[in-house]
Write a protein that holds these residues in place. Structure first.
Motif, PDB file in Angstrom:
ATOM      1  N   UNK A  52       0.812  -1.215   0.000  1.00 47.75           N
ATOM      2  CA  UNK A  52       0.000   0.000   0.000  1.00 47.75           C
ATOM      3  C   UNK A  52       0.849   1.271   0.000  1.00 47.75           C
ATOM      4  N   UNK A  53       0.279   2.327  -0.586  1.00 43.44           N
ATOM      5  CA  UNK A  53       0.824   3.689  -0.507  1.00 43.44           C
ATOM      6  C   UNK A  53       2.206   3.813  -1.139  1.00 43.44           C
ATOM      7  N   UNK A  54       2.387   3.208  -2.292  1.00 46.57           N
ATOM      8  CA  UNK A  54       3.674   3.201  -2.993  1.00 46.57           C
ATOM      9  C   UNK A  54       3.583   4.087  -4.231  1.00 46.57           C
ATOM     10  N   UNK A  55       4.669   4.796  -4.512  1.00 42.95           N
ATOM     11  CA  UNK A  55       4.771   5.615  -5.720  1.00 42.95           C
ATOM     12  C   UNK A  55       5.973   5.158  -6.537  1.00 42.95           C
ATOM     13  N   UNK A  56       5.741   4.937  -7.837  1.00 41.31           N
ATOM     14  CA  UNK A  56       6.797   4.557  -8.774  1.00 41.31           C
ATOM     15  C   UNK A  56       6.790   5.591  -9.901  1.00 41.31           C
ATOM     16  N   UNK A  72       5.311  -0.759   2.253  1.00 37.73           N
ATOM     17  CA  UNK A  72       4.354   0.342   2.417  1.00 37.73           C
ATOM     18  C   UNK A  72       5.075   1.684   2.488  1.00 37.73           C
ATOM     19  N   UNK A  73       4.491   2.681   1.870  1.00 37.58           N
ATOM     20  CA  UNK A  73       4.982   4.064   1.865  1.00 37.58           C
ATOM     21  C   UNK A  73       6.359   4.203   1.211  1.00 37.58           C
ATOM     22  N   UNK A  74       6.786   3.231   0.426  1.00 35.48           N
ATOM     23  CA  UNK A  74       8.067   3.386  -0.269  1.00 35.48           C
ATOM     24  C   UNK A  74       7.830   4.149  -1.570  1.00 35.48           C
ATOM     25  N   UNK A  75       8.898   4.764  -2.058  1.00 36.35           N
ATOM     26  CA  UNK A  75       8.772   5.505  -3.320  1.00 36.35           C
ATOM     27  C   UNK A  75      10.098   5.500  -4.045  1.00 36.35           C
TER      28      UNK A  75
END
Length: 185
Positions: A52-56, A72-75
């Motif tokens: 969840x809450x990942x940006x690529x 989670x929360x990694x980008x």
């Protein structure tokens, strides 16, 4: 997006129509995930698990031959390359995707990216490795081994420069209180 045939797919997932997905049946995507233009995610063999809450960001490449887990929360910023496997360059085997696997050999292992990890533009990550919770990695770094949690890393090869603040954990709690859709499902 469910027509693509993902192993699992959360809510509020935004994938650019210019992204390329291979082996969707081996790819799990959590909720509140954004995948930008020109990203390639390949899991014909192996797997990719995006929590969840990942940006690529645009132009990233994720190869899940031995497996990739994004916490989670990694980008990741633009043009990050993650290879869980690489061809064996020793000359004892043939190389390239076009060759039947019985004539090739691979080295590497699972890439695990912990919760709250941020990866700068143009980094290269080679498997197997575990990037601990809360790490930040400076642009154009090469990662080919484990990184201890809550460190700020940079360079070729990557080295720990200093400790990273954990204040963002308090912000995570506030975010989840204000926006319940960001809590772990």
């Amino acid at each position: 997006m469910d027509k693509i045939g993902f192993k699992s797919l959360g809510n509020n997932v935004r994938i650019s129509s210019d992204a390329r997905i291979y082996g969707a049946h081996n790819i799990s995507i959590g909720s509140n995930v954004r995948i930008d233009d020109f990203v390639t995610i390949s899991a014909n063999t192996g797997f990719v698990d995006i929590h969840d809450n990942v940006f690529i960001a645009r132009g990233c490449h994720i190869s899940g031959f031995y497996g990739v887990v994004l916490g989670r929360f990694s980008s990741m910023a633009a043009n990050v390359l993650i290879y869980s496997a690489s061809d064996d360059y020793s000359g004892k085997f043939l190389t390239a995707q076009a060759i039947p696997q019985k004539y090739t050999s691979h080295i590497g292992g699972t890439v695990e990216i912990g919760k709250h990890v941020i990866i700068g533009a143009h980094c290269v990550i080679l498997g197997g490795c575990r990037i601990g919770e809360g790490c930040s990695i400076g642009s154009m770094s090469l990662i080919k081994g484990d990184l201890e949690p809550w460190g700020m890393y940079w360079g070729i090869p990557v080295k720990r420069g200093k400790n990273r603040s954990k204040e963002l954990l308090q912000l995570e709690k506030k975010l989840i209180q204000e926006y319940p859709e960001f809590r772990q499902l």
